[in-house]
Design an enzyme around this catalytic site. Structure first.
Site, PDB file in Angstrom:
ATOM      1  N   SER A 182      -6.361  80.669 -47.046  1.00  0.00           N
ATOM      2  CA  SER A 182      -7.187  79.501 -47.354  1.00  0.00           C
ATOM      3  C   SER A 182      -6.547  78.532 -48.331  1.00  0.00           C
ATOM      4  O   SER A 182      -6.898  77.364 -48.344  1.00  0.00           O
ATOM      5  CB  SER A 182      -8.539  79.956 -47.895  1.00  0.00           C
ATOM      6  N   HIS A 210     -11.170  81.102 -41.968  1.00  0.00           N
ATOM      7  CA  HIS A 210     -10.701  79.721 -41.777  1.00  0.00           C
ATOM      8  C   HIS A 210     -10.135  79.482 -40.381  1.00  0.00           C
ATOM      9  O   HIS A 210      -9.616  78.401 -40.100  1.00  0.00           O
ATOM     10  CB  HIS A 210      -9.642  79.368 -42.823  1.00  0.00           C
ATOM     11  N   LYS A 241     -18.249  78.062 -42.710  1.00  0.00           N
ATOM     12  CA  LYS A 241     -17.171  77.064 -42.696  1.00  0.00           C
ATOM     13  C   LYS A 241     -17.313  76.196 -41.445  1.00  0.00           C
ATOM     14  O   LYS A 241     -18.177  75.336 -41.414  1.00  0.00           O
ATOM     15  CB  LYS A 241     -15.825  77.762 -42.842  1.00  0.00           C
TER      16      LYS A 241
END
Ligand code: PLP
Length: 393
Positions: A182, A210, A241
């Site tokens: 990340s 991610h 996310k």
């Protein structure tokens, strides 16, 4: 007079002096390309809202409908008071989307790691963990009581050497790695890691927080990206996310998912996300399954921004994903850069130790499908201005 709290004051001052104190901004608008932050309208380069789903009308409508039909809260843990049809449906849909046998959801990605690792390994076991793994993986490893060996970042030879040296003294092993890292935006060499896991018959777990909604066909994640379906035992992900909502997920082998329903402590001892959360996640899956348009736009935006930043003379590190670190070195410089950007109308946070190593402070720009080309151009202009002013470019 008592001075039992003096140490806290001292430690907090030390953080301020080192430029490592977290100043948390207050957001007064929904997530999107632009935000009202501390009362000021600024371009949003901070959030993990990769696909712009956090305030997408389809998600908001699904959440409202669930609120009307199923209420605001889950009221107890799922293993005691039962689970809603929405949570069951979400897990079924996530498994289908990921192309795996089964999936289980948690309150967050952080909790997914805390649930999974201690359920799989214990004191007699050994974990091989990438040195730059996310804090929630590190905490999950510690909680398990297993021996933890940190191998060099994305270095498969280092991983294999650690296995050779340690596996035989232990009951079983687990390899765990972030999919996309990340802070740097680089991607784990999963096919090579899988080969090692297979050779030594070790459990393989990847945290794709991610990568979900970002990598692979239509955002199906790192396993799809590398064509490793059926080969990675455990895929952890987050719904906070790219999915734009909140929650964590573990997808993979049906036996492991069944085991987590029996032994994952955050599943057994903490309530689930709310019905509106679950419904919004299902709406996100509907969108992802209907078109790759948002994922395509995300990558187009990321490529454009990164190329332009490089042309301006910035060091964007080793990223191969929409995460775009602007490497600055010292934490005080990164904090000053962030403050100047904010003055220029751009919200982009400085990240320093301990989130990244000492001397590797940076501004991390998070590109989103929500950004129009005009937005990116305004951001580039602000970076150029501040970069020149502070002597970075
Ligand atoms: C963000 C992140 C998490 C935590 O996810 P939450 O759902 O926000 O708790 C876990 N692992 C990795 C690798 C992450 O980047």
């Amino acid at each position: 007079m008592s001075n039992r709290l003096d140490w806290v004051r001292t430690e907090l001052q030390a953080l301020r002096d080192a430029g490592l104190y977290n100043h948390i901004r207050t957001i007064g608008s929904p997530q999107g390309a632009w935000l009202i932050v501390d009362g000021k309208r600024v371009l949003n380069f901070c959030s993990n809202n990769y696909l712009g789903l956090a305030n997408h009308p389809a998600l908001v409508a699904a959440a409202k409908k669930a609120l009307d039909e199923m209420g605001a809260g889950p009221a107890a843990v799922r293993s005691i008071a039962g689970t809603t049809t929405l949570h069951v449906e979400l897990e079924r849909r996530l498994a289908k989307f990921k192309g795996v046998e089964a999936a289980i959801t948690f309150q967050s990605g952080f909790n997914a790691n805390l649930a999974t690792i201690p359920a799989l390994v214990g004191k007699e076991d050994v974990i091989f963990s990438d040195r730059l793994n996310h804090a929630s993986i590190i905490d999950g490893c510690r909680l398990s009581g297993a021996k933890i060996i940190a191998y060099d970042h994305c270095h498969v030879a280092s991983l294999e050497a650690a296995i050779k040296e340690n596996l035989s003294q232990h009951r079983r092993g687990l390899i765990v790695t972030d999919g996309v890292f990340s802070m740097d935006g680089d991607v784990a060499p999963l096919p090579e890691i899988y080969e090692v896991a297979r050779r030594y018959d070790i459990l393989l777990m990847v945290d794709d927080a991610h990568g979900e909604g970002v990598l692979g066909k239509g955002g199906r994640g790192i396993v799809d990206h590398f064509g490793l379906h059926g080969k990675v035992d455990i895929e952890v992900g987050t719904l906070s996310k790219a999915f734009g909502v909140v929650g964590g997920v573990v997808a993979g082998n049906a036996l492991i998912i069944e085991w987590l329903r029996q032994r994952g402590r955050p599943f057994l001892f903490s309530s689930a996300v709310t019905p509106p959360d679950a419904a919004a996640c299902i709406a996100a899956l509907d969108l992802l399954e209907s078109s790759t348009e948002l994922v395509d736009r995300l990558w187009e935006n990321a490529r454009y921004f990164k190329a332009e930043m490089k042309a301006l003379g910035f060091d964007t590190g080793v990223s191969t994903t929409p995460i775009t670190p602007i490497m600055l070195g010292g934490a005080p410089l990164a904090q000053q850069f962030s403050r100047e950007l904010f003055e220029a109308g751009v919200f982009a946070m400085a990240i320093g130790y301990p989130t990244v190593p000492q001397g590797k402070a940076r501004i991390r720009v998070m590109i989103s499908a929500a950004h129009a080309k005009d937005d990116l151009d305004q951001g580039l202009e602000a970076f150029a201005k501040v970069g020149k002013k502070l002597g970075v470019i």
